[in-house]
Scaffold this motif. Structure first.
Motif, mmCIF file in Angstrom:
data_model
loop_
_atom_site.group_PDB
_atom_site.id
_atom_site.type_symbol
_atom_site.label_atom_id
_atom_site.label_comp_id
_atom_site.label_asym_id
_atom_site.label_seq_id
_atom_site.Cartn_x
_atom_site.Cartn_y
_atom_site.Cartn_z
ATOM 1 N N LEU A 451 6.781 0.449 2.455
ATOM 2 C CA LEU A 451 5.549 1.224 2.350
ATOM 3 C C LEU A 451 5.079 1.320 0.899
ATOM 4 C CD1 LEU A 451 3.407 2.992 3.688
ATOM 5 C CD2 LEU A 451 4.943 4.959 3.357
ATOM 6 N N SER A 452 5.975 1.606 -0.019
ATOM 7 C CA SER A 452 5.583 1.762 -1.428
ATOM 8 C C SER A 452 5.116 0.449 -2.038
ATOM 9 C CB SER A 452 6.745 2.340 -2.241
ATOM 10 O OG SER A 452 7.864 1.467 -2.210
ATOM 11 N N LEU A 453 5.797 -0.644 -1.690
ATOM 12 C CA LEU A 453 5.390 -1.945 -2.232
ATOM 13 C C LEU A 453 4.051 -2.388 -1.663
ATOM 14 C CD1 LEU A 453 8.770 -3.885 -2.263
ATOM 15 C CD2 LEU A 453 7.392 -3.256 -4.234
ATOM 16 N N THR A 454 3.823 -2.097 -0.388
ATOM 17 C CA THR A 454 2.544 -2.465 0.225
ATOM 18 C C THR A 454 1.396 -1.689 -0.404
ATOM 19 O OG1 THR A 454 3.644 -2.966 2.321
ATOM 20 C CG2 THR A 454 1.262 -2.571 2.384
ATOM 21 N N ALA A 459 -3.266 -1.596 -3.763
ATOM 22 C CA ALA A 459 -3.985 -0.862 -4.807
ATOM 23 C C ALA A 459 -4.309 -1.781 -5.980
ATOM 24 C CB ALA A 459 -3.155 0.332 -5.278
ATOM 25 N N THR A 460 -3.381 -2.691 -6.289
ATOM 26 C CA THR A 460 -3.622 -3.660 -7.350
ATOM 27 C C THR A 460 -4.745 -4.612 -6.968
ATOM 28 O OG1 THR A 460 -1.266 -3.555 -7.893
ATOM 29 C CG2 THR A 460 -2.512 -5.363 -8.849
ATOM 30 N N LEU A 463 -7.897 -2.796 -7.531
ATOM 31 C CA LEU A 463 -8.176 -2.719 -8.967
ATOM 32 C C LEU A 463 -8.773 -4.028 -9.466
ATOM 33 C CD1 LEU A 463 -7.968 -1.117 -11.617
ATOM 34 C CD2 LEU A 463 -5.635 -2.021 -11.880
ATOM 35 N N PHE A 464 -8.248 -5.141 -8.967
ATOM 36 C CA PHE A 464 -8.793 -6.454 -9.325
ATOM 37 C C PHE A 464 -10.248 -6.569 -8.884
ATOM 38 C CE2 PHE A 464 -9.669 -10.852 -7.993
ATOM 39 C CZ PHE A 464 -9.461 -11.524 -9.182
ATOM 40 N N GLY A 465 -10.519 -6.163 -7.633
ATOM 41 C CA GLY A 465 -11.897 -6.199 -7.140
ATOM 42 C C GLY A 465 -12.810 -5.285 -7.931
ATOM 43 N N VAL A 497 -3.266 -4.516 -16.979
ATOM 44 C CA VAL A 497 -2.590 -3.561 -16.096
ATOM 45 C C VAL A 497 -2.147 -4.252 -14.811
ATOM 46 C CG1 VAL A 497 -2.941 -1.522 -14.644
ATOM 47 C CG2 VAL A 497 -3.702 -1.495 -17.022
ATOM 48 N N ILE A 498 -3.045 -5.071 -14.241
ATOM 49 C CA ILE A 498 -2.694 -5.801 -13.020
ATOM 50 C C ILE A 498 -1.533 -6.755 -13.282
ATOM 51 C CG2 ILE A 498 -3.538 -7.483 -11.330
ATOM 52 C CD1 ILE A 498 -6.337 -6.277 -11.731
ATOM 53 N N GLN A 499 -1.534 -7.396 -14.438
ATOM 54 C CA GLN A 499 -0.440 -8.309 -14.767
ATOM 55 C C GLN A 499 0.899 -7.580 -14.809
ATOM 56 O OE1 GLN A 499 -2.119 -10.172 -18.433
ATOM 57 N NE2 GLN A 499 -1.794 -12.096 -17.330
#
Length: 578
Positions: A451-454, A459-460, A463-465, A497-499
């Motif tokens: 759940l946390s990884l998903t 969310a990442t 953020l990219f979008g 941040v995404i990286q």
């Protein structure tokens, strides 16, 4: 009887004895922290190496050197003058009153036979007599009509003695990326021939006024119709759409302050093979001398962030000279945007910059009269171009196939995950309402980790979008003459941040897989040979590694597969280039 009773007691005690043996094995086989780290690191390196490799393989280099190109004009005075005959005068703005009328033409698309009824707005100088020059206006991007396009400039030209024609843009069933430029050229030529047929028009003296996107069409038009007399090119797109749009996006991504990572997206996009998706306009063959063999007036605005002005001007002059034409006038206006306006063209009352209309009308009048120009050919503000046109961009079929597969696979796996997750949620709600205990039966914390990884991965993705969306909005603002924000905000900081988050997600997945291996080993699966009955115990759910229910196990692997494709999506767009 005693023997049977003893046998039943022994049989009943066997499961409890097996559980104690398994529990002892698990306790004895539990890994130390160092052991887990020793297994996690290689898994992390392999996963990260795959994603970094994808980012490098899909990277597209584009030569945008030299940067900061300039072209000085011969004078800052943009006015246009001609040598007139003694005692003669030329008409100017507002010399004539203007009348207007509508007519309709049938536009047949040659490639398909599709029909579009097109209205044409004709403006005529009242009392100007016969033998008048004519002008047909050609639309830029969008869906312009004869009523909402070129009204002020068409009226200005008609008040100076021209018969002008503005038509509804011929689009048929196409859209902005599937325009049929050769067919559009045919319809504009149809409008030209209509003007030629009018009694008050000199059939040998009809020209065109093309802006932005329509300068791709004008190239086809002038190859089809060598009798066009003259042309005005407003912010011309001189190079092919792949090169022109690649330049536009690369330059504007930089101007709005986007992180260089987002700028690398541009090169991947414009290295796609659009023909795979029916998009045939990326590589139009428009750089032809025939497109510039007639008297040409070129106008740019210094705030135009969409055109390669220095290289474009040089290419126009080169092609015109190849065609034997030296009658090319270049004008550059400070503060003007892509449509030579001082603001958004869609806003009522937004005027043209400086003396553009006077200069253009004067040039049109003198050129149509066949006079010799006495003013400088190149005038106005210095032309500036931030980067070179990326001419090495090309259609990469392999990159396109892989990119399409990654995006399709990501969407399909995410939809499948959503369906399975919805079923699991319904089951969990039912179990909670009926108080039946755990609905999914995840073991060893795998449910919480999943759940946390998903959530983190999705969310990442959002953020990219969001970062890319802010870049696009900044470019739109630039296109309408706005200034870039002093603080680029999300469009800059979101990329690093995404990286970082992506790297942490990969590490977290390596820890999850390490835990799976550890539990599998304690279950007797990860050994040679496997413990007798261990595989059957896991598959049946009697001794699960992940979860006690089949639905939970399916949910885990489907979600893990989907999240891996999201990471491949990030890798394709270069987020694993460090």
């Amino acid at each position: 009887m005693n023997d049977v009773s003893n046998q039943e007691e022994h049989t009943a005690a066997r499961p409890a004895q097996q559980e104690r043996q398994i529990s002892q094995q698990q306790t004895l086989g539990a890994w130390s922290r160092g052991h887990r780290l020793a297994v996690s690191v290689p898994i992390f390196i392999i996963l990260l190496g795959m994603l970094v490799g994808v980012s490098h393989i899909t990277a597209v280099s584009a030569d945008i050197q030299p940067t900061g190109q300039t072209m000085a004009m011969l004078t800052g005075d943009t006015s246009v003058a001609f040598r007139t005959h003694a005692g003669s005068t030329l008409p100017t703005l507002n010399t004539y009153k203007v009348t207007q009328r509508y007519t309709t033409i049938t536009a047949k698309r040659p490639s398909t036979g599709e029909i579009q009824k097109i209205r044409m707005l004709i403006r005529e100088p009242k009392g100007a007599g016969a033998n008048r020059p004519g002008v047909v206006f050609m639309h830029g991007a969008g869906y312009g009509t004869c009523d909402n396009s070129f009204g002020d400039v068409a009226y200005a030209l008609s008040s100076a003695g021209f018969v002008t024609a503005v038509i509804d843009k011929p689009v048929w069933s196409t859209n902005d990326i599937t325009r049929d430029y050769p067919a559009s050229a045919t319809i504009y030529d149809q409008a030209i021939n209509y003007l030629r047929s009018l009694n008050q028009v000199n059939a040998k003296n009809v020209g065109i006024y093309a802006t932005s996107e329509s300068t791709w069409i004008s190239s086809y038009l002038l190859q089809q119709d060598p009798k066009v007399a003259f042309q005005v090119l407003l912010s011309p797109m001189v190079f092919s759409p792949r090169q022109s749009l690649g330049f536009l996006a690369s330059q504007d991504f930089t101007l709005v302050g986007a992180h260089s990572g987002y700028q690398s997206i541009v090169r991947r996009v414009f290295d796609m093979d659009g023909t795979m998706f029916g998009l045939k306009n990326f590589d139009l063959d428009i750089e032809r001398p025939a497109a510039y063999r007639i008297p040409t007036f070129v106008a740019y605005g210094s705030k135009d962030v969409m055109t390669a002005q220095v290289e474009g001007t040089r290419k126009i002059l080169d092609l015109a000279h190849q065609a034997g034409n030296w009658d090319v006038t270049i004008r550059s206006y400070p503060v003007a945007n892509h449509v030579l306006r001082l603001g958004n063209e869609a806003d009522a009352g937004t005027g043209f910059a400086d003396d553009y209309v006077n200069d253009m009308v004067t040039w049109m009048v003198g050129t149509a009269a066949g006079l010799n120009q006495t003013s400088e050919r190149a005038a106005g503000s210095t032309l500036y171009q931030s980067i070179a046109v990326p001419k090495d961009l090309h259609a990469d079929r392999a990159l396109t196939v892989y990119g399409a597969w990654v995006h399709l696979a990501m969407v399909v796996t995410l939809l499948l995950t959503l369906i399975v997750a919805a079923v699991a949620l319904v089951k969990k709600i039912v179990f909670l309402v009926r108080r039946k205990g755990p609905a999914l039966g995840f073991k060893y914390g795998f449910g919480g980790a999943l759940l946390s990884l998903t959530i983190t991965t999705l969310a990442t993705l959002l953020l990219f979008g969001g970062g890319l969306g802010q870049v696009i909005m900044g470019i739109v603002q630039l296109a309408w003459g706005g200034a870039p924000a002093e603080d680029p905000g999300m469009m800059y900081w979101s990329w690093p941040v995404i990286q970082v988050v992506c790297t942490l997600v990969v590490w977290a997945w390596s820890r999850v897989f390490t835990r799976l291996i550890e539990v599998a080993q304690t279950r007797g699966i990860a050994q040679l040979p496997p413990r007798k009955g261990a595989i059957n115990d896991v598959v049946s759910g009697r001794e699960p590694v992940l979860a006690s229910t089949r639905l939970a196990r399916v949910l885990f692997w489907v979600t893990a597969f989907a999240m891996f494709h999201v990471l491949l999506f990030f890798a394709f767009w270069g987020l694993f280039l460090y």
